[in-house]
Design an enzyme around this catalytic site. Structure first.
Site, short mmCIF file in Angstrom:
data_model
loop_
_atom_site.label_atom_id
_atom_site.label_comp_id
_atom_site.label_asym_id
_atom_site.label_seq_id
_atom_site.Cartn_x
_atom_site.Cartn_y
_atom_site.Cartn_z
N LYS A 53 30.38 31.90 28.57
CA LYS A 53 29.90 32.09 27.16
C LYS A 53 28.69 33.05 27.27
O LYS A 53 28.29 34.08 26.70
CB LYS A 53 30.02 31.05 26.48
CG LYS A 53 29.75 31.38 24.90
CD LYS A 53 29.76 30.33 23.85
CE LYS A 53 31.27 30.35 23.54
NZ LYS A 53 31.62 29.28 22.15
N GLU B 172 25.99 26.70 37.13
CA GLU B 172 26.78 26.57 38.19
C GLU B 172 27.51 28.02 38.43
O GLU B 172 27.84 28.37 39.44
CB GLU B 172 27.77 25.50 37.98
CG GLU B 172 27.32 24.11 37.78
CD GLU B 172 26.63 23.87 36.36
OE1 GLU B 172 26.26 22.68 36.22
OE2 GLU B 172 26.51 24.52 35.44
N GLY C 261 34.34 26.39 24.05
CA GLY C 261 34.68 26.57 25.72
C GLY C 261 36.09 25.64 26.11
O GLY C 261 36.80 26.16 26.73
N ARG C 262 35.93 24.51 25.39
CA ARG C 262 37.06 23.56 25.96
C ARG C 262 38.55 23.91 24.94
O ARG C 262 39.52 23.47 25.40
CB ARG C 262 36.69 22.11 25.64
CG ARG C 262 36.24 21.89 24.39
CD ARG C 262 35.51 20.23 24.53
NE ARG C 262 34.97 20.07 23.11
CZ ARG C 262 33.85 20.33 22.71
NH1 ARG C 262 33.20 21.16 23.50
NH2 ARG C 262 33.38 19.82 21.46
N GLU D 45 34.26 15.18 25.51
CA GLU D 45 33.29 15.83 24.99
C GLU D 45 33.39 16.20 23.50
O GLU D 45 32.37 16.53 23.04
CB GLU D 45 33.30 17.41 26.04
CG GLU D 45 32.14 18.17 25.69
CD GLU D 45 32.06 19.57 26.66
OE1 GLU D 45 31.52 19.30 27.83
OE2 GLU D 45 32.40 20.65 26.35
N HIS E 96 51.50 3.97 42.62
CA HIS E 96 51.07 3.26 43.91
C HIS E 96 49.55 3.37 44.06
O HIS E 96 49.04 3.07 45.14
CB HIS E 96 51.82 4.10 44.95
CG HIS E 96 53.23 4.08 45.13
ND1 HIS E 96 53.99 3.06 45.70
CD2 HIS E 96 54.17 4.78 44.25
CE1 HIS E 96 55.36 3.37 45.59
NE2 HIS E 96 55.38 4.14 44.70
N LYS F 264 21.11 19.18 31.75
CA LYS F 264 20.61 20.53 31.90
C LYS F 264 19.33 20.92 32.07
O LYS F 264 18.87 21.50 33.15
CB LYS F 264 21.56 21.57 31.11
CG LYS F 264 22.87 21.70 31.52
CD LYS F 264 23.33 22.82 30.21
CE LYS F 264 24.87 22.80 30.46
NZ LYS F 264 25.35 24.07 29.92
#
Length: 539
Positions: A202, A208, A263-264, A349, A380, A502
């Protein structure tokens, strides 16, 4: 908890009344006349089905939960979101992810959204057809999506889920972690002459993403791509086009995202460009259509039969009255492998907040820890704890009734496991039943063969895993988040909690890479960690 709503107090009283009741008794034939629990508590909407009958609820529970939703203003918050009002007050923004899939001409930003989607479709078709080539004239065979959080989890989840619809000409790759191993494992297996990188951020300043983007750019140049030809291999998706151009991406290769989409919640926008390239513009439209189907259901269905409302309020029931600290998402579909990870961000979030909308701090639990793994793998791994551990974990099972692959003899086994697990979690095994299993010769096994049962589950049914049904499933959980946020009186559309780490991360990085050992003051633990890492980095 301090909650002035009448339905909350009524639910506390009701919880004390039914907390020790057993679901297996409710399902006993003598207590389950027609219409059965399954018939009364199974609902449909947006093309999906949901069986809520194996939850620790009765008619009175649902009536009070719906009453609580009304008193908490769920309908008002819902309508405000769809209308484009400021529902994210800490950032002064609307939350209009629903507008991205709306078909009504009077929907907010309709023309702007349609124009951007047409631009996406034109570009996707050019890549898919081979008309868009790399700098040597070879067609694109690898698309690398570089982003993090919502710029990675959503597209990666959808592309994996709809792999059976993916064009065989193009392979999709996703890079998010700043750990160089993530990018390295991708670039080892691809050809730069046949690769397109989509940089999704954005702000176009995310640590990252931009670290990986710069390394990818260097990789292209090192493998012979002239800097003047990088435009053939890079496009950007951002709300900050100036930074995209500054990075070196051609202006005409910038796709827009907007600050009124979090964003999500953004895979429906140009953030989904990698999805559109993988499955094509028509199937991408189907994905949007499925989400729009669920949007209409959420807006129009009465709360008593509204899937997002019921899913959200039953989650409130376990989180705030039973004290459940986590809940499990168990898709019995390998295609939905990344759905639990996607929902981790969406739910935690969004609703992992301790400040109410009025600025006061909550004195009650908000988001539960969200986790999961596809079945049957989870059986399992951790189902032992779910069946016999002392902690009650509510579960959402997701079953796809028609396989998307030709190995038909596998599917009855998969569905049998899904349905049997929910039955076993509900029924359990009494001590008397355990004695029969152990037999007279091994009474010492009896305690180990007892299952408490009464473990709550919801089963979501998907007829077939299509782009449309997947869109509806994702939107179901998006709206569940809003329902719960309304009851908790919190803002699900900001994420200030990611900022402090951050900020401190930049300080620590400077200390790790500083030429001298004169670093900024830290607590003794962090200082020691920095010192050891500096020593290792110098080796």
């Amino acid at each position: 908890m301090t909650n002035p709503l009448p339905a909350w107090s009524a639910l506390q009283t009701h919880y004390e009344q039914i907390r020790n009741e057993k679901m297996r008794d409710w399902f006993a034939p003598a207590n389950d006349p027609a219409p059965t629990r399954a018939e009364r508590y199974t609902y449909t909407g947006g093309g999906l089905g949901a069986d809520f009958s194996k939850n620790r609820i009765n008619d009175a529970t649902l009536k009070l939960l719906v009453q609580l939703a009304r008193e908490a203003g769920v309908e008002k918050r819902r309508d405000a979101m769809f209308a484009g009002e400021v529902v994210n007050p800490t950032e002064g923004r609307a939350a209009l992810h629903t507008a991205l899939r709306a078909t009504e001409p009077d929907a907010p930003f309709h023309a702007q959204i349609a124009a951007e989607r047409a631009k996406m479709a034109k570009f996707a078709d050019a890549v898919r057809s081979g008309a868009w080539t790399g700098y040597t004239g070879k067609r694109i065979r690898h698309v690398v999506n570089i982003g993090i959080g919502g710029s990675d989890l959503g597209p990666k989840m959808v592309v994996h889920a709809l792999k059976h619809l993916e064009t065989p000409e193009i392979h999709s790759h996703f890079v998010s972690n700043v750990d160089g191993a993530d990018l390295w494992r991708v670039i080892e297996d691809i050809d730069p002459e046949e690769t397109l990188a989509i940089i999704v951020s954005k702000t176009f300043t995310t640590l990252e993403t931009m670290t990986n983007a710069r390394s990818m750019r260097d990789w292209f140049v090192q493998h012979g791509c002239p800097e003047s030809a990088l435009a053939k291999h890079f496009v950007g998706v951002s709300a900050n086009p100036a930074e995209v151009v500054k990075f070196g991406i051609a202006k005409e290769n910038v796709f827009e995202m907007w600050d009124w989409v979090g964003g999500r919640y953004s895979l429906w926008s140009a953030v989904g460009l990698s999805i559109m390239i993988a499955i094509g513009p028509q199937q991408f439209d189907e994905l949007l259509a499925g989400a729009h189907d669920m949007d209409k259901h959420f807006r129009e269905a009465p709360l008593e039969k509204n899937l997002p409302v019921l899913l959200g309020m039953i989650g409130i029931w376990y989180r705030n009255f039973f004290g459940s600290q986590s809940y499990l998402v168990a898709p019995y579909s390998e295609a939905l492998h990344y759905l639990p990870a996607y929902l981790q961000q969406l739910e935690m979030e969004s609703n992992g907040k301790s400040a109410r909308l009025d600025g006061q701090f909550v004195d009650y639990p908000t988001a539960a820890v969200t986790w999961g793994e596809p079945g049957t793998n989870g059986q399992h791994a951790f189902f032992q704890m779910l069946h016999q551990g002392p902690t009650i974990v509510p579960i959402d099972f997701i079953a796809v009734l028609t396989p998307e692959h030709p190995l038909g003899d596998h599917h009855p086994k998969l569905l049998a496991n899904c349905f049997a697990q929910s039955e076993a979690l509900m029924l359990g095994r009494t001590e008397e039943e355990a004695r029969k299993v152990a037999g007279p010769d091994k009474p010492e096994l009896v305690p180990h063969l007892v299952f408490p049962g009464n473990r709550p589950t919801t089963t979501l049914l998907v007829d077939a895993l299509t782009a449309r049904s997947l869109g509806a499933l994702i939107a179901l959980y998006e709206h569940k988040v809003l329902v719960q946020a309304s009851v908790w009186n919190i803002n699900p559309f900001d994420q200030w909690g990611v900022e402090l780490g951050k900020i401190l991360g930049k300080v620590v990085e400077a200390d790790l890479t500083a030429a001298s050992a004169d670093v900024k003051p830290h607590d003794s633990s962090t200082a020691a960690l920095i010192a050891r890492a500096r020593a290792a980095l110098k080796r």
